[in-house]
Enzyme design. Sequence first.
Site, mmCIF file in Angstrom:
data_model
loop_
_atom_site.group_PDB
_atom_site.id
_atom_site.type_symbol
_atom_site.label_atom_id
_atom_site.label_comp_id
_atom_site.label_asym_id
_atom_site.label_seq_id
_atom_site.Cartn_x
_atom_site.Cartn_y
_atom_site.Cartn_z
ATOM 1 N N ASN A 5 0.664 -1.183 -0.069
ATOM 2 C CA ASN A 5 -0.099 -0.045 0.047
ATOM 3 C C ASN A 5 0.670 1.266 0.219
ATOM 4 O O ASN A 5 0.470 2.242 -0.933
ATOM 5 C CB ASN A 5 -0.753 0.118 1.269
ATOM 6 C CG ASN A 5 -1.893 -1.070 1.314
ATOM 7 O OD1 ASN A 5 -2.411 -1.451 0.259
ATOM 8 N ND2 ASN A 5 -2.007 -1.526 2.414
ATOM 9 N N ARG A 54 8.529 -9.039 -2.798
ATOM 10 C CA ARG A 54 8.583 -10.491 -2.383
ATOM 11 C C ARG A 54 8.263 -11.328 -3.496
ATOM 12 O O ARG A 54 8.926 -12.301 -3.743
ATOM 13 C CB ARG A 54 7.306 -10.728 -1.300
ATOM 14 C CG ARG A 54 7.494 -12.010 -0.832
ATOM 15 C CD ARG A 54 6.969 -12.300 0.490
ATOM 16 N NE ARG A 54 5.654 -11.750 0.590
ATOM 17 C CZ ARG A 54 4.639 -11.601 1.686
ATOM 18 N NH1 ARG A 54 5.244 -11.831 2.822
ATOM 19 N NH2 ARG A 54 3.665 -11.087 1.583
ATOM 20 N N GLY A 74 0.348 8.354 10.435
ATOM 21 C CA GLY A 74 0.350 8.768 8.998
ATOM 22 C C GLY A 74 0.935 9.927 8.455
ATOM 23 O O GLY A 74 2.058 10.209 8.669
ATOM 24 N N ILE A 87 -0.009 12.785 9.499
ATOM 25 C CA ILE A 87 0.111 14.154 10.300
ATOM 26 C C ILE A 87 1.386 14.216 10.815
ATOM 27 O O ILE A 87 2.139 13.197 11.341
ATOM 28 C CB ILE A 87 -0.846 13.567 11.602
ATOM 29 C CG1 ILE A 87 -2.140 13.364 11.070
ATOM 30 C CG2 ILE A 87 -0.983 14.964 12.213
ATOM 31 C CD1 ILE A 87 -3.028 12.846 12.209
ATOM 32 N N GLU A 120 -3.271 -3.109 9.115
ATOM 33 C CA GLU A 120 -1.898 -3.984 8.950
ATOM 34 C C GLU A 120 -2.051 -5.158 8.375
ATOM 35 O O GLU A 120 -3.270 -5.922 7.938
ATOM 36 C CB GLU A 120 -1.195 -4.189 10.343
ATOM 37 C CG GLU A 120 -1.190 -2.993 11.309
ATOM 38 C CD GLU A 120 -0.056 -2.096 10.433
ATOM 39 O OE1 GLU A 120 1.072 -2.482 10.105
ATOM 40 O OE2 GLU A 120 -0.491 -0.605 10.229
ATOM 41 N N LYS A 139 2.674 2.695 18.733
ATOM 42 C CA LYS A 139 2.837 4.194 18.469
ATOM 43 C C LYS A 139 2.968 4.950 19.722
ATOM 44 O O LYS A 139 3.689 6.060 19.718
ATOM 45 C CB LYS A 139 1.538 4.704 17.759
ATOM 46 C CG LYS A 139 1.793 4.041 16.075
ATOM 47 C CD LYS A 139 0.155 4.152 15.684
ATOM 48 C CE LYS A 139 0.455 3.691 14.094
ATOM 49 N NZ LYS A 139 -1.151 3.478 13.568
HETATM 50 N N1 NAI Z 1 -0.704 1.292 5.331
HETATM 51 C C1 NAI Z 1 -0.883 2.177 5.920
HETATM 52 O O1 NAI Z 1 -1.641 2.995 6.220
HETATM 53 C C2 NAI Z 1 0.442 2.655 6.882
HETATM 54 C C3 NAI Z 1 1.352 1.713 7.081
HETATM 55 N N2 NAI Z 1 2.309 1.952 7.724
HETATM 56 C C4 NAI Z 1 3.429 0.900 7.802
HETATM 57 O O2 NAI Z 1 4.397 0.869 6.726
HETATM 58 C C5 NAI Z 1 4.547 -0.374 6.266
HETATM 59 C C6 NAI Z 1 4.175 -0.910 5.013
HETATM 60 O O3 NAI Z 1 2.852 -1.039 5.418
HETATM 61 P P1 NAI Z 1 1.794 -1.431 4.052
HETATM 62 O O4 NAI Z 1 2.182 -0.776 2.776
HETATM 63 O O5 NAI Z 1 0.404 -1.005 4.373
HETATM 64 O O6 NAI Z 1 2.123 -2.866 4.056
HETATM 65 P P2 NAI Z 1 1.833 -3.955 2.955
HETATM 66 O O7 NAI Z 1 1.526 -5.290 3.648
HETATM 67 O O8 NAI Z 1 0.462 -3.596 1.978
HETATM 68 O O9 NAI Z 1 2.999 -3.994 2.155
HETATM 69 C C7 NAI Z 1 4.331 -4.554 2.415
HETATM 70 C C8 NAI Z 1 4.952 -5.184 1.100
HETATM 71 O O10 NAI Z 1 6.185 -5.753 1.611
HETATM 72 C C9 NAI Z 1 6.317 -6.966 0.615
HETATM 73 N N3 NAI Z 1 7.318 -7.760 1.185
HETATM 74 C C10 NAI Z 1 7.121 -8.502 2.276
HETATM 75 N N4 NAI Z 1 8.049 -9.172 2.608
HETATM 76 C C11 NAI Z 1 9.095 -8.648 1.843
HETATM 77 C C12 NAI Z 1 10.507 -8.967 1.610
HETATM 78 N N5 NAI Z 1 11.161 -9.859 2.331
HETATM 79 N N6 NAI Z 1 11.141 -8.418 0.515
HETATM 80 C C13 NAI Z 1 10.395 -7.549 -0.263
HETATM 81 N N7 NAI Z 1 9.354 -7.197 0.001
HETATM 82 C C14 NAI Z 1 8.534 -7.813 1.039
HETATM 83 C C15 NAI Z 1 4.946 -7.538 0.717
HETATM 84 O O11 NAI Z 1 4.618 -8.326 -0.305
HETATM 85 C C16 NAI Z 1 3.873 -6.259 0.424
HETATM 86 O O12 NAI Z 1 3.899 -5.956 -0.884
HETATM 87 C C17 NAI Z 1 4.330 -1.332 7.533
HETATM 88 O O13 NAI Z 1 5.370 -1.131 8.334
HETATM 89 C C18 NAI Z 1 3.275 -0.435 8.073
HETATM 90 O O14 NAI Z 1 2.895 -0.702 9.661
HETATM 91 C C19 NAI Z 1 2.478 3.086 8.519
HETATM 92 C C20 NAI Z 1 1.610 4.133 8.583
HETATM 93 C C21 NAI Z 1 0.386 3.770 7.706
HETATM 94 N N1 LIG Z 2 -2.958 0.073 10.430
HETATM 95 C C1 LIG Z 2 -2.528 1.251 10.593
HETATM 96 C C2 LIG Z 2 -1.801 1.945 9.575
HETATM 97 C C3 LIG Z 2 -1.138 3.201 10.047
HETATM 98 O O1 LIG Z 2 -0.527 3.259 10.787
HETATM 99 C C4 LIG Z 2 -3.626 2.145 11.195
HETATM 100 O O2 LIG Z 2 -4.766 1.615 10.971
HETATM 101 O O3 LIG Z 2 -3.541 3.325 11.688
HETATM 102 NA NA NA Z 3 3.064 10.982 11.113
#
Ligand code: NAI
Ligand SMILES: N[C@@H](CC=O)C(=O)O
Ligand code: NA
Length: 442
Positions: A23, A55, A143, A145, A199, A214
């Site tokens: 994402n 991945r 996020g 903010i 998540e 957080k």
């Molecule tokens: N989605 C959100 O609104 C927010 C997410 N985050 C953080 O951002 C990070 C990413 O979140 P998202 O994008 O939502 O997660 P996601 O699960 O959509 O993306 C993670 C990506 O990493 C890939 N991946 C997994 N293992 C891997 C590896 N060994 N090598 C390469 N790629 C690999 C997965 O296939 C997936 O596409 C997390 O730490 C999350 O907690 C933080 C704030 C907001």
């Molecule tokens: N899963 C988290 C993503 C942002 O940190 C949320 O819902 O707030």
């Molecule tokens: Na922030």
Amino acid sequence: MTDSRINDNGARAIGVAVLGMGNVGTEVVRILTDNAADLQARVGAPLELRGVAVRNLNVPRDGVDPALLTDKPEDLVARDDVDIVVELIGGIDPPRMLIRESLQSGKSVVTANKALLADYTGELATAAAGAKVDLYFEAAVAGAIPVIRPLMQSLAGDTVNRVAGIVNGTTNFILSAMDADGSDYEETLAEAGRLGYAEADPTADVEGYDAAAKAAILASISFHSRVTALNVYREGISKITAADLVSAQALDCTVKLLSICERIVGEDGQQRISARVYPALVPLEHPLAAVNGAFNAVVVEAENAGRLMFYGQGAGGAPTASAVLGDLVMAARNKVHGGRGPLESTYASLPIAPMGDVRTRYYVSMRVADRAGVLATVAGEFSSRGISISTVRQEGAGDDARLVVVTHRAPDAALSETVAALEKLEAVLSVSSVLRLEGTNE
Ligand SMILES: NC(=O)C1=CN([C@@H]2O[C@H](COP(=O)(O)OP(=O)(O)OC[C@H]3O[C@@H](n4cnc5c(N)ncnc54)[C@H](O)[C@@H]3O)[C@@H](O)[C@H]2O)C=CC1
Ligand SMILES: N[C@@H](CC=O)C(=O)O
Ligand code: NA
């Protein structure tokens, strides 16, 4: 030999590696590509994408040169032409090792990984300090903010006493929908996943682990002490029912999952930190009650600044990518012009206060036998533990008789002991709901 990092006009390009294309990673790559010219002007050198670790190489990635894709993040972060690593995989392993090795080899790191930071900021900040590089993580809390940078930099000369708010978008999205139209919990959670808020394992959201991570990050920064996820008292929203939201409405309240970080000063003047996460009743007139959907809000109380409120999109690919890009531009500027951002500051080393010592207010709803003397028996359980009742209301009659008690502030241990005692009373048929009440001055 030509340096691949020298571009046409002679400015040294900054090589960027993105790890993870989910994402957030997808949006980061899009903005890096679409806004390349503006970003170059702001940094003073081009930001060049050297590679994107994914991945699964077989998944089509629109708008990304296939030659940039790799499924070997460890090789990508080891490349000499990578200056900044953006970690967006999530979870502890392999990000912990990838970030540590990137920092140790002189690369700055930008990450959104609050689960990792909540437990390993110490280790990673030490690696960053040793190599004199940046470790930035604005996206990890609330996020889009800006909250990490204001706390670390803008308020660096003040004394923060409290940071409290809604820092998980998924649970706020669910609670808002349940409150607005009685939406189904499971369906709304699935929708939060589709919208890119949840998540990878949404248990982290609904059981409060994400909000607790957080809170640990916020408390560490605010109180110049090391606070980890284990130091944070945590309850999630999985037990909140439609009936709880109806009861909240009857009290002119709503239910929000709150993360609260407080400096507590004891009678002896000793300072301690309370960091806690739980669903709580919030009065409708409180500003946090109006924060709905995946929006987040953080209220900071500082000795000299007074009260500050930060509000905006707390989850979702593009909003989170905005915070990542902000960090990336900062780290790139430092590479171009020299200098470094602040790392962790833990000089105060304040101890953690156990949840039982924290003074909270409780709302307790119970089914009771409809007969004389029950109210006095129930009230006796509160008063025998020194707890003062703010309001008590009887609802229904006969088999449906209910007592709803709202207390004044008292130590949380005394309140939870009282609930346990109420559950054992013959006159109390069941305790149907217990929630804390926040956002009041009583
Ligand atoms: N989605 C959100 O609104 C927010 C997410 N985050 C953080 O951002 C990070 C990413 O979140 P998202 O994008 O939502 O997660 P996601 O699960 O959509 O993306 C993670 C990506 O990493 C890939 N991946 C997994 N293992 C891997 C590896 N060994 N090598 C390469 N790629 C690999 C997965 O296939 C997936 O596409 C997390 O730490 C999350 O907690 C933080 C704030 C907001
Ligand atoms: N899963 C988290 C993503 C942002 O940190 C949320 O819902 O707030
Ligand atoms: Na922030």
